[in-house]
Structure formats: structure tokens, C-alpha cells
Design a protein around this motif. Structure first.
Motif, PDB file in Angstrom:
ATOM      1  N   LEU A  32      73.523  65.683  33.069  1.00  0.00           N
ATOM      2  CA  LEU A  32      74.356  64.570  33.534  1.00  0.00           C
ATOM      3  C   LEU A  32      75.826  64.789  33.173  1.00  0.00           C
ATOM      4  CD1 LEU A  32      74.528  61.760  34.813  1.00  0.00           C
ATOM      5  CD2 LEU A  32      74.031  60.781  32.565  1.00  0.00           C
ATOM      6  N   ASN A  33      76.075  65.265  31.957  1.00  0.00           N
ATOM      7  CA  ASN A  33      77.455  65.529  31.529  1.00  0.00           C
ATOM      8  C   ASN A  33      78.096  66.642  32.368  1.00  0.00           C
ATOM      9  OD1 ASN A  33      77.564  63.555  29.503  1.00  0.00           O
ATOM     10  ND2 ASN A  33      76.589  64.924  28.013  1.00  0.00           N
ATOM     11  N   GLN A  34      77.296  67.652  32.701  1.00  0.00           N
ATOM     12  CA  GLN A  34      77.818  68.749  33.514  1.00  0.00           C
ATOM     13  C   GLN A  34      78.163  68.277  34.934  1.00  0.00           C
ATOM     14  OE1 GLN A  34      74.736  71.697  33.280  1.00  0.00           O
ATOM     15  NE2 GLN A  34      75.424  72.529  31.309  1.00  0.00           N
TER      16      GLN A  34
ATOM     17  N   ILE B 111      78.338  63.385  43.899  1.00  0.00           N
ATOM     18  CA  ILE B 111      77.486  62.269  44.336  1.00  0.00           C
ATOM     19  C   ILE B 111      76.107  62.789  44.730  1.00  0.00           C
ATOM     20  CG2 ILE B 111      77.166  60.568  46.176  1.00  0.00           C
ATOM     21  CD1 ILE B 111      80.154  60.028  46.072  1.00  0.00           C
ATOM     22  N   SER B 112      76.081  63.915  45.432  1.00  0.00           N
ATOM     23  CA  SER B 112      74.788  64.496  45.828  1.00  0.00           C
ATOM     24  C   SER B 112      73.962  64.882  44.598  1.00  0.00           C
ATOM     25  CB  SER B 112      75.036  65.720  46.706  1.00  0.00           C
ATOM     26  OG  SER B 112      73.819  66.343  47.034  1.00  0.00           O
ATOM     27  N   ASN B 113      74.607  65.499  43.588  1.00  0.00           N
ATOM     28  CA  ASN B 113      73.892  65.899  42.371  1.00  0.00           C
ATOM     29  C   ASN B 113      73.434  64.681  41.566  1.00  0.00           C
ATOM     30  OD1 ASN B 113      74.055  68.711  42.770  1.00  0.00           O
ATOM     31  ND2 ASN B 113      76.140  68.776  41.934  1.00  0.00           N
ATOM     32  N   LEU B 114      74.237  63.609  41.555  1.00  0.00           N
ATOM     33  CA  LEU B 114      73.830  62.394  40.842  1.00  0.00           C
ATOM     34  C   LEU B 114      72.634  61.733  41.526  1.00  0.00           C
ATOM     35  CD1 LEU B 114      77.300  60.871  39.871  1.00  0.00           C
ATOM     36  CD2 LEU B 114      75.524  61.672  38.292  1.00  0.00           C
ATOM     37  N   LYS B 115      72.557  61.843  42.845  1.00  0.00           N
ATOM     38  CA  LYS B 115      71.377  61.321  43.551  1.00  0.00           C
ATOM     39  C   LYS B 115      70.134  62.136  43.187  1.00  0.00           C
ATOM     40  CE  LYS B 115      73.825  59.342  47.528  1.00  0.00           C
ATOM     41  NZ  LYS B 115      74.046  59.419  48.995  1.00  0.00           N
ATOM     42  N   LEU B 116      70.309  63.460  43.055  1.00  0.00           N
ATOM     43  CA  LEU B 116      69.186  64.288  42.586  1.00  0.00           C
ATOM     44  C   LEU B 116      68.768  63.880  41.183  1.00  0.00           C
ATOM     45  CD1 LEU B 116      70.300  67.847  43.812  1.00  0.00           C
ATOM     46  CD2 LEU B 116      68.455  66.430  44.737  1.00  0.00           C
ATOM     47  N   TYR B 117      69.769  63.552  40.357  1.00  0.00           N
ATOM     48  CA  TYR B 117      69.489  63.120  38.985  1.00  0.00           C
ATOM     49  C   TYR B 117      68.678  61.824  38.987  1.00  0.00           C
ATOM     50  CZ  TYR B 117      70.346  61.367  34.267  1.00  0.00           C
ATOM     51  OH  TYR B 117      70.191  60.868  32.989  1.00  0.00           O
ATOM     52  N   VAL B 118      69.045  60.884  39.859  1.00  0.00           N
ATOM     53  CA  VAL B 118      68.309  59.620  39.955  1.00  0.00           C
ATOM     54  C   VAL B 118      66.870  59.878  40.387  1.00  0.00           C
ATOM     55  CG1 VAL B 118      68.119  57.448  41.241  1.00  0.00           C
ATOM     56  CG2 VAL B 118      70.350  58.205  40.402  1.00  0.00           C
ATOM     57  N   ASN B 119      66.681  60.737  41.389  1.00  0.00           N
ATOM     58  CA  ASN B 119      65.323  61.081  41.832  1.00  0.00           C
ATOM     59  C   ASN B 119      64.507  61.680  40.691  1.00  0.00           C
ATOM     60  OD1 ASN B 119      65.842  60.193  44.417  1.00  0.00           O
ATOM     61  ND2 ASN B 119      66.486  62.223  45.156  1.00  0.00           N
ATOM     62  N   ALA B 120      65.178  62.498  39.876  1.00  0.00           N
ATOM     63  CA  ALA B 120      64.478  63.182  38.783  1.00  0.00           C
ATOM     64  C   ALA B 120      64.027  62.208  37.705  1.00  0.00           C
ATOM     65  CB  ALA B 120      65.388  64.255  38.182  1.00  0.00           C
TER      66      ALA B 120
ATOM     67  N   LEU C  19      74.986  53.110  43.197  1.00  0.00           N
ATOM     68  CA  LEU C  19      74.163  51.959  42.821  1.00  0.00           C
ATOM     69  C   LEU C  19      73.188  51.595  43.936  1.00  0.00           C
ATOM     70  CD1 LEU C  19      76.863  49.749  41.061  1.00  0.00           C
ATOM     71  CD2 LEU C  19      74.801  50.659  39.984  1.00  0.00           C
ATOM     72  N   THR C  20      73.668  51.613  45.167  1.00  0.00           N
ATOM     73  CA  THR C  20      72.788  51.306  46.304  1.00  0.00           C
ATOM     74  C   THR C  20      71.646  52.306  46.384  1.00  0.00           C
ATOM     75  OG1 THR C  20      74.655  50.358  47.540  1.00  0.00           O
ATOM     76  CG2 THR C  20      72.710  50.977  48.804  1.00  0.00           C
ATOM     77  N   TYR C  21      71.968  53.597  46.171  1.00  0.00           N
ATOM     78  CA  TYR C  21      70.927  54.621  46.225  1.00  0.00           C
ATOM     79  C   TYR C  21      69.909  54.437  45.109  1.00  0.00           C
ATOM     80  CZ  TYR C  21      68.725  59.203  46.554  1.00  0.00           C
ATOM     81  OH  TYR C  21      67.805  60.216  46.691  1.00  0.00           O
ATOM     82  N   ALA C  22      70.382  54.148  43.913  1.00  0.00           N
ATOM     83  CA  ALA C  22      69.479  53.966  42.778  1.00  0.00           C
ATOM     84  C   ALA C  22      68.548  52.771  43.001  1.00  0.00           C
ATOM     85  CB  ALA C  22      70.283  53.775  41.487  1.00  0.00           C
TER      86      ALA C  22
END
Length: 439
Positions: free
Chosen positions: A27-29, A48-57, A93-96
Motif C-alpha cells: 500500500l505504501n509503495q 487508482i488502478s493499483n488501489l482497486k487491485l488492493y481493495v480486491n485483495a 470509495l465508490t469502488y470499495a
């Protein structure tokens, strides 16, 4: 940098501490990105794309329900510290919320926090309808977690306030009714005052102006409010009193406001004074007051007039009843600035509602007003509708339009009694003559 492989590796780590450390490191990276650590700047498309992957994970079944909840709560905290650009916030937030919603039973509390955060962002941008819709999705009565009455009340009142901002009083009233079941259990003054103000605004929007006026006037005396807010509530009370349908109740309300010295300093005092003193208000005298009204106050009615127009027409009709004993409808229509048919229809409606003591003669196209003493107060208007039926009959309350018919019936009955008395006297003094007549 592609973080998908690294995120997938984090999911498969079996040791809890290592899993937490690995997710935090990823997350920090992602947030470090190209080295720009300014939280007010928009995130790049890659971030944003990587943070969405993070949320999925973190929502993956292998992460575990308890761990996922903690990761989600930490994710929300990022929007106070490291992600502060509104568009990036809304998208993430909407994606999460969309990803966590199918498992709402497992993530009720994190979802509530996510929704509150998203609603706050919409509210700051004056997008009140989306903010209300987001809050409406919070599960407050699911039974899977304990939710305090204070928290429920806070959410309900916030939804009410947002819906009123977009002029949806019907939906707002539904949530206000839910809040009404909980308001007595709170000691939070802010919630109590917001609830009372919402009540007044809903009554106002539903055109229940006298009730709304009472609520606004009550709030105008709450010392915990700023002076400006108290005067605003008083101004709203004056507006509602002027817009209310003419009649005894309105007269009493206007008297209360007129005697309040605070209203004498207001720009709307001139129209308040004329309505209280039942003086005719000309069209050119209404413009300044009309400019202060809300949209629903000047909404078109079925006959093409507005709520404000209807209030002024009814007021001027009541004022005319103090000036004239009777008046033809063409002249009354000219005074009210409406058509002859509208003047007759409005007068008939007020008579039916017992707000005007008068009778209509459709043959002569005129209206006759009952003699009502202004000093007698509002109750005299009601009493003027009553018509005496005779010495040996109970007093009957009848509509003024039926008074002439009742008087005619009484006259016929009186004549019959007198004729019967004459026949009785003849029979006593001249029995022989009476016998010849009755043969």
C-alpha cells in the motif's frame, strides 16, 4: 510498476504478521507512486488502478473476515491523511463500497464508515441527492450488529437534511418519522434542534403553513442558536403566517407575530402589518416580499396561480369583507386582480371552509358579507355563521349561503302558527260561523 503479482503474493501468505506487513508495504509503495507525496493532488490512473487491485485483495476470502475488516478500516483512514483530492476519493470509495456490498453482513461497520465518508465528500460539493442516497444504503436494522439509537438518529436526521436540500419533503418525512421514535432518548442539543428545524421545513414544504409557523417561532426563542439563525427562523415564521389560508387561526398567529417587537425591524414587517390589520395589499406592494420566498412558495397551482398569489387573493377577499357589506363579483374580481369565475370559486371555497362569513347570490352575481365586529376577535367570524331558527327552536349552525333559505322556512312556519291562532280565536268567538266554514 505492476503490483498485481505482489498483491497476489500477499494473499497467499499464511502468517498473520507477515501478511499485515506485506499488505502495508504494498500500500505504501502504491501511494508513493512517482514520488509525489502531496495528498491534495489527484492520484494517477496507475495508482487508482493499483488501489482497486488492493481493495480486491483485502476482500479476498483467503485474507479472512477479521483481517479484511481491519484492512478496510485502515483503508478508510487514508482519505483523511494521504488521499485528499475529491475526485480520487469518490472513485476509490465508490469502488470499495461496490466490492464490499455483496458481503454486507460481514462488513457492515466498515461499509457504514465508507458510506459516511463518501456522503461527506458529496455534501461538500453540494451534491446533496447522491449524498442522501449513499447514506440510505447504511444497514441500521439488520440485526447482525448492535447499532446505538444515537447513531441511528444521527444518520436519519442527516438524510432528512440532505433530502430537504433537494426539495424532497415526502422522502424526508419518512426518515423524520423514524427519527421521531428516537429523538426523546437523546440529550444531544444539536440533534434536537436539527430535528425541530427539519419538522418545520417539511411542514412548510407540505404547505401546512400554520403548523410550520409555530415550529419556526418556537425555534426563534432558542438561546443556544446564534442571533442570525434565530432571526432567520422568525423570518420563516412570518413568511408562513402570510402564506397561510385566511381565517381565524391565521389572524391569531399574525397577532402574535405583530406584537413581537423583533418583527418590527424586519424588511417583511410592512406586509405583516397589512395582513394583521386586514388591509388590502396591492400587487406592487408584494414584489419585495415575493423575492424572499422559496421556490415551493411560488410554485404554480392547478388554476395557474402560485401559493403566494392564492394567499394574497384570500387575504384581500377577507379585507374586502371589512370594507363592504356586499359587492358584485366583477368589481370583486377587479379588486382581487383575478377573473370573475376565480373570485366566485375562491369565495365559495372560503365559505365552505368556514373562513369567511358571507353568502353568494349567483343570480345577481354578488356576495354579501356578514356583519362581524373586528373587536370581537377571531371567534366572531365563526359565530357569524350561526342563524337563529325561532323562539321555540334550538339555535342551528348553518352555512351562510343557506341563511336566506332558513329565514324563508322560518317565515312560512311563523305565518302558519299565526293563521292557526286566528282560526282558533274565530272558533271561540263565532262558533256558528266557524261551523259553516268547516262544512
Amino acid at each position: 510498476m505492476d503490483f498485481s503479482a505482489e498483491i497476489t503474493r500477499c494473499i497467499t501468505i499464511s502468517q498473520q504478521k507477515e501478511k499485515f506487513d506485506a499488505f502495508h508495504q504494498v500500500l505504501n509503495q502504491i501511494l508513493a507512486g512517482d514520488g509525489n507525496n502531496d495528498p491534495a493532488q489527484a492520484l494517477s490512473a496507475a495508482q487508482i488502478s493499483n488501489l482497486k487491485l488492493y481493495v480486491n485483495a483485502i476482500l479476498d476470502e483467503q485474507v479472512g473476515r477479521v483481517n479484511a475488516r481491519q484492512f478496510l478500516m485502515e483503508f478508510v483512514q487514508l482519505f483523511d491523511t494521504r488521499i485528499q483530492e475529491p475526485e480520487s476519493q469518490k472513485e476509490l470509495l465508490t469502488y470499495a463500497i461496490e466490492q464490499a456490498q455483496p458481503r454486507v453482513v460481514s462488513f457492515e461497520e466498515p461499509l457504514s464508515v465508507l458510506r459516511e465518508k463518501l456522503a461527506t465528500i458529496y455534501e461538500k460539493e453540494n451534491d446533496f441527492r447522491p449524498a442522501a442516497q449513499v447514506l440510505q444504503g447504511i444497514a441500521l436494522d439488520s440485526g447482525h450488529r448492535t447499532v446505538s439509537d444515537e447513531y441511528k438518529l444521527k444518520i436519519y436526521i442527516r438524510i432528512v437534511r440532505l433530502l430537504l436540500e433537494v426539495d424532497e419533503p415526502v422522502s424526508a418525512e419518512a426518515y423524520l418519522n423514524r427519527a421521531g421514535l428516537l429523538i426523546l432518548n437523546t440529550q444531544d442539543l444539536h440533534l434536537q434542534l436539527t430535528f425541530k428545524l427539519s419538522q418545520a421545513r417539511i411542514l412548510d414544504a407540505k404547505r401546512r403553513f400554520l403548523e410550520a409557523c409555530s415550529k419556526y417561532y418556537e425555534l426563534s426563542y432558542v438561546r443556544q442558536l446564534d442571533e442570525e439563525e434565530r432571526m432567520h427562523c422568525l423570518s420563516c415564521a412570518v413568511q408562513c403566517a402570510v402564506l397561510a389560508g385566511a381565517g381565524p387561526q391565521r389572524s391569531r398567529t399574525l397577532a402574535t407575530l405583530y406584537k413581537d417587537e423583533r418583527t418590527h425591524q424586519m424588511a417583511s414587517f410592512s406586509i405583516l402589518e397589512k395582513t394583521y390589520l386586514e388591509r388590502v395589499i396591492r400587487p406592487n406592494e408584494r414584489s419585495d416580499f415575493a423575492a424572499t420566498l422559496s421556490d415551493h412558495h411560488v410554485a404554480k397551482l392547478g388554476d395557474g396561480t402560485t401559493v403566494f398569489d392564492r394567499a394574497m387573493i384570500e387575504h384581500n377577499l377577507l379585507a374586502a369583507s371589512k370594507l363592504y357589506n356586499n359587492i358584485a363579483f366583477p368589481e370583486l374580481a377587479a379588486l382581487l386582480n383575478v377573473s370573475t369565475e376565480q373570485a366566485e370559486a375562491i369565495a365559495a371555497h372560503m365559505i365552505t371552509d368556514r373562513r369567511l362569513a358571507a353568502s353568494i347570490d349567483q343570480v345577481d352575481q354578488s356576495i354579501t358579507f356578514a356583519a362581524v365586529s373586528h373587536a370581537a376577535g377571531a371567534s366572531s367570524l365563526t359565530n357569524a355563521i350561526a342563524a337563529p331558527a325561532g323562539a321555540n327552536q334550538h339555535t342551528k349552525q348553518v352555512e351562510e349561503s343557506m341563511k336566506a333559505i332558513m329565514n324563508w322556512d322560518d317565515a312560512i312556519q311563523s305565518m302558519c302558527h299565526d293563521l292557526d291562532a286566528v282560526i282558533s280565536v274565530i272558533q271561540e268567538k263565532y262558533p256558528e260561523y266557524a261551523a259553516t266554514i268547516t262544512k
